[in-house]
Design a protein around this motif. Structure first.
Motif, PDB file in Angstrom:
ATOM      1  N   VAL A 369      53.938  84.967   1.592  1.00  0.00           N
ATOM      2  CA  VAL A 369      55.392  85.081   1.390  1.00  0.00           C
ATOM      3  C   VAL A 369      55.954  83.665   1.218  1.00  0.00           C
ATOM      4  CG1 VAL A 369      55.601  87.226   2.699  1.00  0.00           C
ATOM      5  CG2 VAL A 369      55.870  85.048   3.895  1.00  0.00           C
ATOM      6  N   ASP A 370      57.182  83.591   0.690  1.00  0.00           N
ATOM      7  CA  ASP A 370      57.768  82.267   0.435  1.00  0.00           C
ATOM      8  C   ASP A 370      57.982  81.494   1.726  1.00  0.00           C
ATOM      9  OD1 ASP A 370      57.748  82.883  -2.187  1.00  0.00           O
ATOM     10  OD2 ASP A 370      59.828  83.599  -2.241  1.00  0.00           O
ATOM     11  N   ASP A 371      58.514  82.172   2.727  1.00  0.00           N
ATOM     12  CA  ASP A 371      58.757  81.495   4.012  1.00  0.00           C
ATOM     13  C   ASP A 371      58.941  82.543   5.102  1.00  0.00           C
ATOM     14  OD1 ASP A 371      61.280  82.540   3.634  1.00  0.00           O
ATOM     15  OD2 ASP A 371      62.079  80.666   2.818  1.00  0.00           O
ATOM     16  N   VAL A 372      58.954  82.063   6.318  1.00  0.00           N
ATOM     17  CA  VAL A 372      59.349  82.926   7.439  1.00  0.00           C
ATOM     18  C   VAL A 372      60.594  82.289   8.048  1.00  0.00           C
ATOM     19  CG1 VAL A 372      57.088  83.911   7.968  1.00  0.00           C
ATOM     20  CG2 VAL A 372      57.741  81.737   8.993  1.00  0.00           C
ATOM     21  N   PRO A 373      61.516  83.107   8.548  1.00  0.00           N
ATOM     22  CA  PRO A 373      62.779  82.540   9.016  1.00  0.00           C
ATOM     23  C   PRO A 373      62.584  81.561  10.171  1.00  0.00           C
ATOM     24  CG  PRO A 373      62.614  84.881   9.540  1.00  0.00           C
ATOM     25  CD  PRO A 373      61.446  84.559   8.685  1.00  0.00           C
TER      26      PRO A 373
END
Ligand code: SF4
Length: 893
Positions: A369-373
């Motif tokens: 995924v692009d990022d994790v919060p």
């Protein structure tokens, strides 16, 4: 008969079990002799797991309601999950990902935990995923990280056999982790020089066994540990070489603890200075193994308590050696596994930190995924506060019962009422939380699911399905994956492609590569052979028994850190209005909110009903007698309960087991009273202490209904009637047959319509099947249901003196002739010989307290009790209580 190995689903001891099945049903359970945690032993809870599997009360089909105030209706899995996906999508679209939350459980497998965490943080993009482990172990986690640099318990169970001193703080191990206590008993037998120190405000069965019991005032642990360190400093009992080579922060802590002399701390803790000195000397002498649990964790300064105890190990070099370690006891079977996968609102996979951008990038890369919060999500208490405020609108609860277990129940119930959508993924249909569910997703449970769990000593065990789940129930991990693929079909399918639990495990395993808990050397195939301790890196031959043997810690400097904290008192002090300390803890034979153990009648035999324990002196001062009703009130709520004198408690203290919720008593249960103030670091609430007042309640009109039948269905029928009373309880009794016991009290006789409704509900309305005696003038009305000459139910109104022996007769299937004369006579006393069996001390062999007391009065010692009555010869859970009875029962004159 088939036999499948797995693990007990209750406490974090993590005992291996062998499940016996026949024709697709679980028929028995035994301890697994090959499992290192228990070597074949089980406690009363573990030994009755098969009975819980046979007990019914299961959620069998998905259920759904589209508006509040109506009943849920059965539906298909596709319809239920599509509905939830639509609901969650709409909320996320309109309010953002942080408007949804997941409240999950330390009873899930690691695999289920992993997919929940990935669903929230990877697919949806919220860190609002927290767990009931927040109520259990988060202070232990924070304590380890603050001092040792990682959430990695250094010790192991084998250390019990090598210790010279076992220091138990805030744990009634004899009740909460019985099989470990058996091991402590065995170690003491093998080594009579082994010292046992117990720190606990109550004189529990664990404390009664101790060489030194420090009965501290609630919440004063940090002051005690600092005073012990002060003694160690003063008497040169510290290990200066270890401190110099492997730690940092010593000078600051040393300056702090100089202020904590034993003389100064003694009145704070309520123990003598001499006992503090003795504890310090024994601790320093070692090798010392510290075992600790909720007494340290469930506190508004739980992190400080944990870390201050670890300070003692670091200062004396009692760590990384056989018999020397701090070892937190995990409350739940897989709280450790949940931490491994980062299944908490402030953690990331494989012990990574959410605040670390590199760690976030690593997790995002692993998941694709692009990022994790980056912003921590809402922790347990904060999550329900946010639901109440309307910030979280859709809440998914899995395998846990917050409407019983969270503190300040008034807030929790309000929040659940306020939520736009409550999804409950649960194996049991009748929990306190179930009534709030808009969608019920039936889950598999113990004996029906595949995966892994990690116990208190970092030992991973394969969890096996012995039978298929009943009805349409499905594995937790599979439900999550199905939902993910419906919520965001393309991304969901890419992120959740797993064919089975092993595929999830393999991905989790890869996430640990190079981390402190590296398990890249493990596989399901290897775990089939035997449980293994982490770390177990690729290429290893074996797991790691003890951590930090080399004195190198996973901190930036490689040194452990002393934790410098001042003692802070409990959050809610007693005062003139709320003058009593209120403490909660476990019973020996029940577990958590009783969703499972509460369905097994014989597990009520040790303690039959909710009771408030008080010291004798406090009861005398209030002119209270055993069994009288009191109202216990805190600033958050109140409940009416029977009171019982306890020699375990000091004056000014009260205690109630944590298990009793609104399903078993009128009101919202024990957590109506408890406090939701939490530790600022661990966010763990102070469930172990609040201030209460206790006053007598006059409800003279007593009523008891007893009915033989299916326990789960009888409890379900009793549920709506609890709300009609200030005092009412519903519990089970019996051994081979189950009997519901419903007790209630009111100011006077009940309205006729309610009496009739209850008679109908419990089958006491058919004139052809009931014997009747009514004395309208005295308000006494007795009824008994008789089937084929056997008494199968009874209702006593106005006088309930016969309740104890009558319930035993109903459970035994006694002839109606035995009670006919009494039932049809205007007497208030039971007939001669009509006495109940009393409390069952030995649950395995069904031995009652009066029989044990009589034998002791006649001169029996422990060996004689075991030979003649056989008590304490099976699982051993009752042995501490037998010893206590031996110590307190006088010989007959
Ligand atoms: Fe289960 Fe008892 Fe073992 Fe805990 S000690 S895991 S409850 S058998």
């Amino acid at each position: 008969m088939s036999i499948v190995s797995s693990v007990c689903c209750y406490c974090g001891t993590g005992c291996g079990v062998l499940i016996e099945t026949e024709a697709g049903k679980i028929t028995g359970v035994r301890g697994d002799p090959a499992h290192p945690a228990n070597q074949g032993k089980l406690c009363t809870k573990g030994a009755t797991l098969h009975l819980s599997a046979q007990a019914g009360g299961r959620a069998l089909h998905p259920e759904l309601r589209t508006e509040r105030g109506v009943s849920r209706q059965p539906t298909s899995w596709a319809a239920a999950l599509d509905h939830v996906a639509d609901k969650f999508s709409a909320v996320i679209r309109e309010h953002g990902p942080d408007a949804v939350g997941f409240y999950i459980s330390g009873q899930l497998t690691t695999e289920a935990y992993y997919v929940f965490n990935k669903l929230a943080k990877g697919l949806i993009g919220t860190n609002n995923v927290d767990t009931n482990s927040r109520l259990c172990m988060s202070s232990a986690v924070a304590g380890y990280k603050a001092t040792l640099g990682a959430d990695s318990p250094p010790g192991c169970y084998d250390d019990i056999d090598h210790a010279g001193v076992i220091f138990i703080a805030g744990s009634n191990t004899a009740f909460a982790h019985p099989i470990l206590f058996r091991r402590i008993e065995a170690a003491r037998k093998a080594n009579p020089a082994l010292k046992l120190i117990v720190v606990d405000p109550r004189r529990t069965d664990t404390a009664a066994e101790a060489d030194l019991h420090l009965s501290i005032l609630p919440g004063t642990d940090v002051a005690l540990f600092h005073a012990m360190l002060n003694v160690m400093l003063w008497e040169e009992l510290i290990d200066r070489d270890y401190i110099a080579a492997h730690t940092e922060g010593w000078d600051v802590l040393r300056a702090t603890v100089r202020e904590y002399s034993p003389e100064k701390v003694a009145p704070i803790c309520g123990v003598s200075a001499a006992d503090i000195v003795q504890a310090a000397r024994w601790f320093a002498q070692g090798p010392t193994l510290s075992l600790y649990c909720q007494g340290l964790n469930q506190s508004s300064c739980g992190t400080d308590k944990n870390a201050s105890l670890i300070n003692l190990h670091l200062a004396t070099g009692q760590i990384g050696k056989p018999g020397a370690a701090p070892l937190s006891l995990t409350g739940q079977p897989n709280a450790m596994g949940g931490r491994e996968v980062g299944g908490l609102a402030n953690l990331l996979s494989a012990h990574r930190d959410m605040g670390n951008p590199e760690h976030r990038a690593e997790v995002a890369a692993l998941w694709g995924v692009d990022d994790v919060p980056a912003t921590p999500g809402k922790t347990a208490i904060e999550m329900f506060e946010a639901v109440k405020r309307g910030e979280i609108k859709a809440l998914w609860i899995a395998c846990t019962n917050p409407a019983q277990s969270l503190p300040n129940q008034a807030l929790v119930h309000e929040a659940l009422q306020k939520a736009e959508c409550v999804v409950l993924q649960e194996a049991f249909a009748d929990t306190e939380t179930a009534r709030y569910a808009d969608v019920l997703l039936p889950a598999s449970t113990w004996g029906e699911t595949e995966g892994t769990m990690t116990n208190s000593e970092r030992c991973i065990t394969r969890v096996h399905a012995a039978v298929p789940p009943p009805g349409e129930a499905r594995a937790d991990w599979a439900i999550v994956c199905d939902f993910a693929r419906r919520l965001l079909p393309e991304k969901g399918a890419r992120l959740f492609p797993y064919a089975d639990a092993e595929a999830v495990f393999n991905e989790h395993r890869e996430s640990t590569r190079g981390r402190d808990l590296d398990i890249t050397g493990l596989s399901y195939a290897l775990l089939e052979q035997a449980p293994r301790q982490w770390p177990f890196a690729e290429g290893s031959d074996a797991g790691t028994t003890r951590l930090y043997a080399d004195g190198v810690y996973p901190t930036a400097s490689g040194r452990a850190r002393f934790h410098n904290a001042a003692y802070c008192p409990v959050s809610e002090a007693i005062d003139a209005r709320y003058p009593l300390h209120f403490n909660t803890g476990r019973l020996r034979d029940q577990w958590h909110g009783m969703s499972r153990t509460g369905l097994v009648a014989r597990l009520y035999a040790h303690v039959e009903e909710p009771l408030l324990s008080m010291s004798r002196s406090d009861m005398e001062r209030r002119r209270l007698k055993d069994g009288e009703l009191v109202r216990v009130k805190s600033r958050r709520g109140s409940l009416v309960v029977k009171v019982a004198a306890s020699d375990e408690l000091r004056a000014g203290q009260t205690f109630m087991p944590m298990h009793w919720g609104g399903r078993f008593m009128a009101g919202q249960g024990v957590n109506a009273l408890t406090l939701d103030v939490f530790d600022p670091v661990s966010r763990q609430p102070e469930l172990k202490h609040c201030a209460v007042q206790v006053e007598r309640v006059e409800l003279p009109y007593r009523r008891a209904i007893m009915r033989r039948g299916d326990g789960a269905s009888l409890l379900r029928r009793a549920q709506p009637f609890l709300a009609h009373f200030d005092y009412a309880t519903a519990s089970l009794t019996g051994r081979d047959k189950t009997v519901l016991v419903f007790q209630a009290a009111s100011v006077g006789p009940l309205p006729e319509a309610l009496v009739k409704e209850m008679d109908v509900a419990f089958g006491l309305d058919d004139p052809l099947l009931t014997m009747n005696y009514q004395d309208a003038r005295r308000g006494i009305w007795k009824k008994a249901r008789v089937e084929d000459g056997v008494i199968t139910g009874a209702r006593l109104s106005g006088e309930t003196a016969a309740q104890d022996w009558l319930k035993d007769l109903i459970a035994a299937g006694a002839s109606a002739m035995d009670v006919r004369a009494w039932l049809l006579a205007p007497v208030t006393q039971p007939p001669a010989g009509g006495i109940g069996r009393g409390r069952i001390i030995c649950n395995c062999l069904d031995v009652a307290e009066p029989d044990i007391v009589a034998a002791i009065a006649g001169g029996a010692d422990l060996a004689a009790l075991q030979t003649t009555l056989k008590c304490g010869t099976e699982c051993g859970s009752c042995v501490p209580e037998l010893k206590r009875l031996l110590a307190t029962t006088p010989l007959a004159a």
